[in-house]
Design an enzyme around this catalytic site. Sequence first.
Site, PDB file in Angstrom:
ATOM      1  N   ASP A 196       0.769  -1.215   0.034  1.00  0.00           N
ATOM      2  CA  ASP A 196      -0.195   0.151   0.000  1.00  0.00           C
ATOM      3  C   ASP A 196       0.997   1.298  -0.144  1.00  0.00           C
ATOM      4  OD1 ASP A 196       0.703   0.477   2.907  1.00  0.00           O
ATOM      5  OD2 ASP A 196      -0.531  -1.233   3.059  1.00  0.00           O
ATOM      6  N   ASP A 254       1.024   6.191 -13.798  1.00  0.00           N
ATOM      7  CA  ASP A 254       0.570   5.377 -14.792  1.00  0.00           C
ATOM      8  C   ASP A 254      -0.687   5.515 -15.285  1.00  0.00           C
ATOM      9  OD1 ASP A 254       0.754   3.039 -16.492  1.00  0.00           O
ATOM     10  OD2 ASP A 254       2.181   2.120 -15.150  1.00  0.00           O
ATOM     11  N   ASP A 297       0.252   3.536 -20.310  1.00  0.00           N
ATOM     12  CA  ASP A 297       0.126   2.324 -20.998  1.00  0.00           C
ATOM     13  C   ASP A 297      -0.307   2.067 -22.352  1.00  0.00           C
ATOM     14  OD1 ASP A 297       0.310  -0.405 -19.728  1.00  0.00           O
ATOM     15  OD2 ASP A 297      -2.100  -0.415 -20.563  1.00  0.00           O
ATOM     16  N   GLU A 310       4.237   3.610 -23.309  1.00  0.00           N
ATOM     17  CA  GLU A 310       4.609   2.291 -23.529  1.00  0.00           C
ATOM     18  C   GLU A 310       3.947   1.798 -24.806  1.00  0.00           C
ATOM     19  OE1 GLU A 310       3.868  -2.044 -22.001  1.00  0.00           O
ATOM     20  OE2 GLU A 310       2.315  -0.628 -22.717  1.00  0.00           O
ATOM     21  N   HIS A 321       7.272  -4.918 -14.667  1.00  0.00           N
ATOM     22  CA  HIS A 321       6.321  -5.690 -14.110  1.00  0.00           C
ATOM     23  C   HIS A 321       5.750  -6.613 -15.062  1.00  0.00           C
ATOM     24  CE1 HIS A 321       4.300  -2.646 -16.014  1.00  0.00           C
ATOM     25  NE2 HIS A 321       3.168  -3.421 -15.956  1.00  0.00           N
ATOM     26  N   ASP A 322       6.298  -6.673 -16.183  1.00  0.00           N
ATOM     27  CA  ASP A 322       5.695  -7.687 -17.502  1.00  0.00           C
ATOM     28  C   ASP A 322       6.730  -8.745 -17.902  1.00  0.00           C
ATOM     29  OD1 ASP A 322       3.025  -6.056 -17.588  1.00  0.00           O
ATOM     30  OD2 ASP A 322       3.795  -4.906 -19.061  1.00  0.00           O
TER      31      ASP A 322
HETATM   32  O1  TEU Z   1       1.364  -3.906 -21.133  1.00  0.00           O
HETATM   33  C1  TEU Z   1       1.202  -4.074 -22.504  1.00  0.00           C
HETATM   34  C2  TEU Z   1       1.971  -5.113 -22.863  1.00  0.00           C
HETATM   35  O2  TEU Z   1       2.644  -4.866 -24.307  1.00  0.00           O
HETATM   36  C3  TEU Z   1       2.108  -6.489 -22.543  1.00  0.00           C
HETATM   37  O3  TEU Z   1       0.770  -7.029 -22.846  1.00  0.00           O
HETATM   38  C4  TEU Z   1       2.977  -7.287 -22.617  1.00  0.00           C
HETATM   39  O4  TEU Z   1       2.778  -7.632 -24.229  1.00  0.00           O
HETATM   40  C5  TEU Z   1       2.853  -8.520 -21.938  1.00  0.00           C
HETATM   41  O5  TEU Z   1       2.775  -8.215 -20.676  1.00  0.00           O
HETATM   42  C6  TEU Z   1       4.248  -9.396 -22.134  1.00  0.00           C
HETATM   43  O6  TEU Z   1       4.226 -10.523 -21.096  1.00  0.00           O
HETATM   44  C7  TEU Z   1       0.727  -2.926 -20.475  1.00  0.00           C
HETATM   45  C8  TEU Z   1       1.064  -3.196 -18.923  1.00  0.00           C
HETATM   46  O7  TEU Z   1       2.253  -2.897 -18.565  1.00  0.00           O
HETATM   47  C9  TEU Z   1       0.486  -4.623 -18.512  1.00  0.00           C
HETATM   48  O8  TEU Z   1       0.887  -4.812 -17.100  1.00  0.00           O
HETATM   49  C10 TEU Z   1      -0.739  -4.537 -18.701  1.00  0.00           C
HETATM   50  O9  TEU Z   1      -1.287  -5.810 -18.470  1.00  0.00           O
HETATM   51  C11 TEU Z   1      -1.320  -4.036 -20.150  1.00  0.00           C
HETATM   52  O10 TEU Z   1      -0.547  -2.921 -20.509  1.00  0.00           O
HETATM   53  C12 TEU Z   1      -2.831  -3.968 -20.136  1.00  0.00           C
HETATM   54  O11 TEU Z   1      -3.128  -2.640 -19.681  1.00  0.00           O
END
Ligand code: TEU
Length: 553
Positions: free
Chosen positions: A29, A98, A200, A256, A329-330
Amino acid sequence: MKKAWWKEGVVYQIYPRSYKDTTGNGVGDLYGIIEKLDYIKSLGVDIIWLCPLYKSPNDDNGYDIADYRVISEEFGGDEAFDILLKETHKRGLKLVMDVVANHSSDEHYWFEESKKSKDNPYRDYYYWKPPSKEGQEPNNWQSFFSGPAWKYDETTQEYYLHLFTKKQPDLNWENPKVRQEMYDVLDFWCQKGIDGFRMDVISLISKRLDFKDSHAPDNYEETIKDYYANGPRIHEFLKEMNAEVLSKYDIMTVGEGPGIDLETGLDYVHEDANELNMIFHFGHMFIDNGPGGKYDPIDMSLAKFKKVFGLWDSKLKGKGWGSIFLGNHDFSRMVNRFGNAEDFHDESAKLLSLLLFTMRGTVYVYQGDEIGMTNVAYPDISYYNDVETLNAYKEAKAKGEDMNAFFKLVHKQSRDNARSPMQWNSSENAGFSQGKPWLEVNTNYLEINVAHQDTAKDSILNFYRKMIQVRKDHPILVYGDYFCFDEDNSTSFFYKRWDEEGTYLVLLNFTDASLEIEVDEDLSEYELLVSNYDKTKNSGQLEAWEARLLKRF
Ligand code: TEU
């Protein structure tokens, strides 16, 4: 090259759910972030980027926003945010929000209205289409997170578009009202005093209105590029957004973008374009994806990786500005992807840090990378939370794939690798929470944690601190020119950064064995500034995963 605070600043990215829980409910949090601001400051970073904090049903952990002006109660609500912003600024740090402008949550008021009837005033806030002649989805587009990108809604017997989960309907940017709503949202946060936005999937906001079938729906990259991203009005929308809001404040913006590549990237960030300051492209991050995407992996090639950096640097040089990152985070943890987390964990984590802080562009550090956090390998699928992982797993199962093999891919590729809680110390749950964490802590927290590394002089954490300071003390590392020696080899990464005032050499050994240094430079003219081994002298050889930064006298 024009100078700017956001070019020199180092960004620290926080995934709030996983940073620090102060209530014991297992979810990180904002009070937790406040508690850790002095730690963040101690890294030497300048800017904090927070993943979405807004009210959300959390189908995609906040990337599905139900109210763009309200901070989630789970994170402490609006009051906690105001304190956080104040405390951040008090320490001379900046704060970047974000914002998800491509889609909202299906629980947003706009969508709840939109689905009520075809003549609802909010109907055109989203993309609705009747079924195809065969009574199916309007086209063959697939969602980023498995399955069709269209969902049928009984009430009006039409489909709506969702490029991500079915709880993330795509907003219709053709509608001027939608655009105005979004500009008002951005303005609301600027008025509050925030310092920038990470936008995003901004590359997806302009749709190709013919909604043609993809010629290769299973080819992830091609479909994104040819059908989803960089639509016909994207630059018109961004220029409008810039004129209406962004240009009125001293903020930084980073968009992004899946589908943003070398041909299209500069258009977003050209200094004369008045759109965005920076973009995140995925040239180096999708290098190990096969045609079917992340669950169809191929070997990572260092030569290709180096070329991506070289090509982007020369593309943007003098015209725009880049973002330098190796994880977020992705993606899986950077030390697992680009280093050798098993045998040379500390060395390779430090090498990657030296790479980050000696490249041209704004550097982004993802939480936990500063202590070399690694991938998790949860024992079974029930431990996983990420909607992308779970949907891909379901789909593989439905197709009858070998699920043992698929589960190995989950270990390697799941986004939860980056989302396991921050490892603060060796107490229960790594000091992340007094309760049961929403996502299991990595079992290696006893060895890898902040408390331990804070006091160990030669830790990864202290190496990050040193590198951030070195970058600050040597602005040529921010603005100077870039040249890579021998881009074709897949073992070393040797490059030079310079301007008329000075020259630096970066020597990185990406292998488990020692390596001769071969560069067209007289090494005796250089002094050693930083090494990830305990070295004070230059030699002609690099040890396994050794990294050096040299400066010409
Ligand atoms: O991510 C967009 C994106 O390119 C991802 O879908 C990527 O292809 C994937 O995570 C790879 O594993 C953004 C955000 O960073 C992500 O956390 C969100 O889930 C997504 O947009 C939808 O908002």
